[in-house]
Design a protein around this motif. Structure first.
Motif, PDB file in Angstrom:
ATOM      1  N   ASP A  55      15.073  11.818  -6.468  1.00  0.00           N
ATOM      2  CA  ASP A  55      16.369  12.189  -7.049  1.00  0.00           C
ATOM      3  C   ASP A  55      16.240  12.648  -8.506  1.00  0.00           C
ATOM      4  N   GLY A  56      14.979  12.749  -8.995  1.00  0.00           N
ATOM      5  CA  GLY A  56      14.774  13.256 -10.348  1.00  0.00           C
ATOM      6  C   GLY A  56      14.757  12.170 -11.403  1.00  0.00           C
ATOM      7  N   SER A  57      15.064  10.935 -11.013  1.00  0.00           N
ATOM      8  CA  SER A  57      15.026   9.856 -12.001  1.00  0.00           C
ATOM      9  C   SER A  57      13.579   9.475 -12.278  1.00  0.00           C
ATOM     10  N   ARG A  58      13.356   8.900 -13.434  1.00  0.00           N
ATOM     11  CA  ARG A  58      12.003   8.569 -13.848  1.00  0.00           C
ATOM     12  C   ARG A  58      11.840   7.089 -14.107  1.00  0.00           C
ATOM     13  N   GLN A  59      10.681   6.588 -13.745  1.00  0.00           N
ATOM     14  CA  GLN A  59      10.372   5.205 -14.086  1.00  0.00           C
ATOM     15  C   GLN A  59       8.867   5.080 -14.279  1.00  0.00           C
ATOM     16  N   SER A  60       8.436   4.063 -14.991  1.00  0.00           N
ATOM     17  CA  SER A  60       6.990   3.952 -15.201  1.00  0.00           C
ATOM     18  C   SER A  60       6.307   3.455 -13.927  1.00  0.00           C
ATOM     19  N   PHE A  61       5.078   3.866 -13.782  1.00  0.00           N
ATOM     20  CA  PHE A  61       4.296   3.506 -12.612  1.00  0.00           C
ATOM     21  C   PHE A  61       4.237   1.992 -12.493  1.00  0.00           C
ATOM     22  N   ASP A  62       4.582   1.503 -11.343  1.00  0.00           N
ATOM     23  CA  ASP A  62       4.612   0.066 -11.132  1.00  0.00           C
ATOM     24  C   ASP A  62       3.602  -0.309 -10.061  1.00  0.00           C
ATOM     25  N   ARG A  63       2.522  -0.885 -10.539  1.00  0.00           N
ATOM     26  CA  ARG A  63       1.434  -1.295  -9.666  1.00  0.00           C
ATOM     27  C   ARG A  63       1.901  -2.239  -8.556  1.00  0.00           C
ATOM     28  N   MET A  64       2.756  -3.169  -8.946  1.00  0.00           N
ATOM     29  CA  MET A  64       3.236  -4.155  -7.982  1.00  0.00           C
ATOM     30  C   MET A  64       4.059  -3.523  -6.867  1.00  0.00           C
ATOM     31  N   LYS A  65       4.809  -2.508  -7.263  1.00  0.00           N
ATOM     32  CA  LYS A  65       5.666  -1.856  -6.281  1.00  0.00           C
ATOM     33  C   LYS A  65       4.829  -1.157  -5.217  1.00  0.00           C
ATOM     34  N   VAL A  66       3.780  -0.500  -5.680  1.00  0.00           N
ATOM     35  CA  VAL A  66       2.874   0.176  -4.752  1.00  0.00           C
ATOM     36  C   VAL A  66       2.201  -0.859  -3.850  1.00  0.00           C
ATOM     37  N   MET A  67       1.768  -1.932  -4.479  1.00  0.00           N
ATOM     38  CA  MET A  67       1.088  -2.995  -3.740  1.00  0.00           C
ATOM     39  C   MET A  67       2.020  -3.596  -2.673  1.00  0.00           C
ATOM     40  N   ASN A  68       3.252  -3.876  -3.054  1.00  0.00           N
ATOM     41  CA  ASN A  68       4.196  -4.459  -2.097  1.00  0.00           C
ATOM     42  C   ASN A  68       4.446  -3.541  -0.909  1.00  0.00           C
ATOM     43  N   GLY A  69       4.519  -2.256  -1.197  1.00  0.00           N
ATOM     44  CA  GLY A  69       4.715  -1.287  -0.120  1.00  0.00           C
ATOM     45  C   GLY A  69       3.571  -1.331   0.880  1.00  0.00           C
ATOM     46  N   ILE A  70       2.365  -1.454   0.346  1.00  0.00           N
ATOM     47  CA  ILE A  70       1.191  -1.486   1.221  1.00  0.00           C
ATOM     48  C   ILE A  70       1.139  -2.804   1.995  1.00  0.00           C
ATOM     49  N   ILE A  71       1.445  -3.892   1.291  1.00  0.00           N
ATOM     50  CA  ILE A  71       1.438  -5.208   1.954  1.00  0.00           C
ATOM     51  C   ILE A  71       2.414  -5.211   3.131  1.00  0.00           C
ATOM     52  N   LYS A  72       3.572  -4.632   2.892  1.00  0.00           N
ATOM     53  CA  LYS A  72       4.582  -4.572   3.951  1.00  0.00           C
ATOM     54  C   LYS A  72       4.056  -3.795   5.153  1.00  0.00           C
ATOM     55  N   ALA A  73       3.421  -2.667   4.859  1.00  0.00           N
ATOM     56  CA  ALA A  73       2.887  -1.832   5.940  1.00  0.00           C
ATOM     57  C   ALA A  73       1.756  -2.541   6.691  1.00  0.00           C
ATOM     58  N   CYS A  74       1.059  -3.415   6.006  1.00  0.00           N
ATOM     59  CA  CYS A  74      -0.106  -4.091   6.605  1.00  0.00           C
ATOM     60  C   CYS A  74       0.255  -5.435   7.236  1.00  0.00           C
ATOM     61  N   GLU A  75       1.542  -5.743   7.276  1.00  0.00           N
ATOM     62  CA  GLU A  75       1.966  -7.019   7.819  1.00  0.00           C
ATOM     63  C   GLU A  75       1.390  -7.251   9.211  1.00  0.00           C
ATOM     64  N   LYS A  76       0.803  -8.424   9.383  1.00  0.00           N
ATOM     65  CA  LYS A  76       0.204  -8.826  10.660  1.00  0.00           C
ATOM     66  C   LYS A  76      -0.904  -7.898  11.129  1.00  0.00           C
ATOM     67  N   ARG A  77      -1.446  -7.136  10.218  1.00  0.00           N
ATOM     68  CA  ARG A  77      -2.596  -6.297  10.551  1.00  0.00           C
ATOM     69  C   ARG A  77      -3.840  -6.913   9.919  1.00  0.00           C
ATOM     70  N   PRO A  78      -4.985  -6.666  10.539  1.00  0.00           N
ATOM     71  CA  PRO A  78      -6.195  -7.296  10.006  1.00  0.00           C
ATOM     72  C   PRO A  78      -6.723  -6.597   8.751  1.00  0.00           C
ATOM     73  N   VAL A  79      -5.859  -6.508   7.752  1.00  0.00           N
ATOM     74  CA  VAL A  79      -6.285  -5.868   6.506  1.00  0.00           C
ATOM     75  C   VAL A  79      -6.379  -6.935   5.422  1.00  0.00           C
ATOM     76  N   PRO A  80      -7.571  -7.187   4.927  1.00  0.00           N
ATOM     77  CA  PRO A  80      -7.700  -8.215   3.889  1.00  0.00           C
ATOM     78  C   PRO A  80      -7.034  -7.805   2.588  1.00  0.00           C
ATOM     79  N   MET A  81      -6.529  -8.816   1.875  1.00  0.00           N
ATOM     80  CA  MET A  81      -5.854  -8.592   0.591  1.00  0.00           C
ATOM     81  C   MET A  81      -6.770  -7.848  -0.387  1.00  0.00           C
ATOM     82  N   ASP A  82      -8.055  -8.148  -0.308  1.00  0.00           N
ATOM     83  CA  ASP A  82      -9.023  -7.462  -1.176  1.00  0.00           C
ATOM     84  C   ASP A  82      -8.952  -5.951  -1.014  1.00  0.00           C
ATOM     85  N   GLU A  83      -8.827  -5.541   0.239  1.00  0.00           N
ATOM     86  CA  GLU A  83      -8.772  -4.105   0.530  1.00  0.00           C
ATOM     87  C   GLU A  83      -7.511  -3.491  -0.057  1.00  0.00           C
ATOM     88  N   ILE A  84      -6.419  -4.228   0.073  1.00  0.00           N
ATOM     89  CA  ILE A  84      -5.144  -3.725  -0.454  1.00  0.00           C
ATOM     90  C   ILE A  84      -5.234  -3.569  -1.971  1.00  0.00           C
TER      91      ILE A  84
END
Ligand SMILES: [Zn+2]
Length: 159
Positions: A55-84
């Motif tokens: 939508d054109g709005s700006r915010q600073s890069f948020d590492r945690m936000k990216v991480m949470n998105g990946i964690i959600k996608a990896c739910e119940k999948r055999p992906v170790p936290m280290d990999e994420i």
């Protein structure tokens, strides 16, 4: 790094170490033309990366936000936290190497997908479906087919 003696633009790094405070990297360089050595201090700059959303709005890069998105996608999948964590660090590093001040959020999403795709198919499709906000079944099917097509090339089908 330009040679301070002869102005030649290329030099090779002969030694590289962080300074005591770790805020800069001290490099011994050798001019590729005149062979003289000089020292450079490269400051590790903390430039906040600005993410431009759809939508054109700006915010600073948020590492945690990216991480949470990946964690959600990896739910119940055999992906170790280290990999994420590794994915997030790779992405962060890749982005800062680009030296851009602003970056479209879609590019970050593409980076995540690229990594997830190698890691776990299900996590990849989950992330892609949220990220690309598949508006219709057709684009979703297209993505799955792309994935299956890759699979055929990459490994034998599982039974
Ligand atoms: Zn030189």
């Amino acid at each position: 790094m330009k040679c301070p003696y002869c102005g030649y633009p290329d030099s090779k790094v002969v030694d590289s170490r962080p300074t005591d405070e770790g805020q800069a990297i001290r490099r011994r360089r050798e001019c590729e033309k005149c062979g003289r050595r000089f020292t450079t201090y490269e400051k590790i700059e903390e430039i906040p990366l600005i993410v431009v959303k759809k939508d054109g709005s700006r915010q600073s890069f948020d590492r945690m936000k990216v991480m949470n998105g990946i964690i959600k996608a990896c739910e119940k999948r055999p992906v170790p936290m280290d990999e994420i964590e590794k994915i997030v660090s790779d992405i962060e590093k890749g982005l800062s190497n680009l030296m851009l001040k602003e970056m479209d959020s879609t590019i970050i999403g593409e980076y995540v997908m690229e990594h997830l795709r190698k890691l776990d198919d299900v996590a990849y499709v989950r992330f892609a479906s949220v990220y690309r906000q598949f508006t219709d079944a057709e684009s979703f099917r297209h993505e799955i087919e792309k994935l299956l097509g890759d699979d055929k090339k990459k490994r034998k089908p599982e039974k």
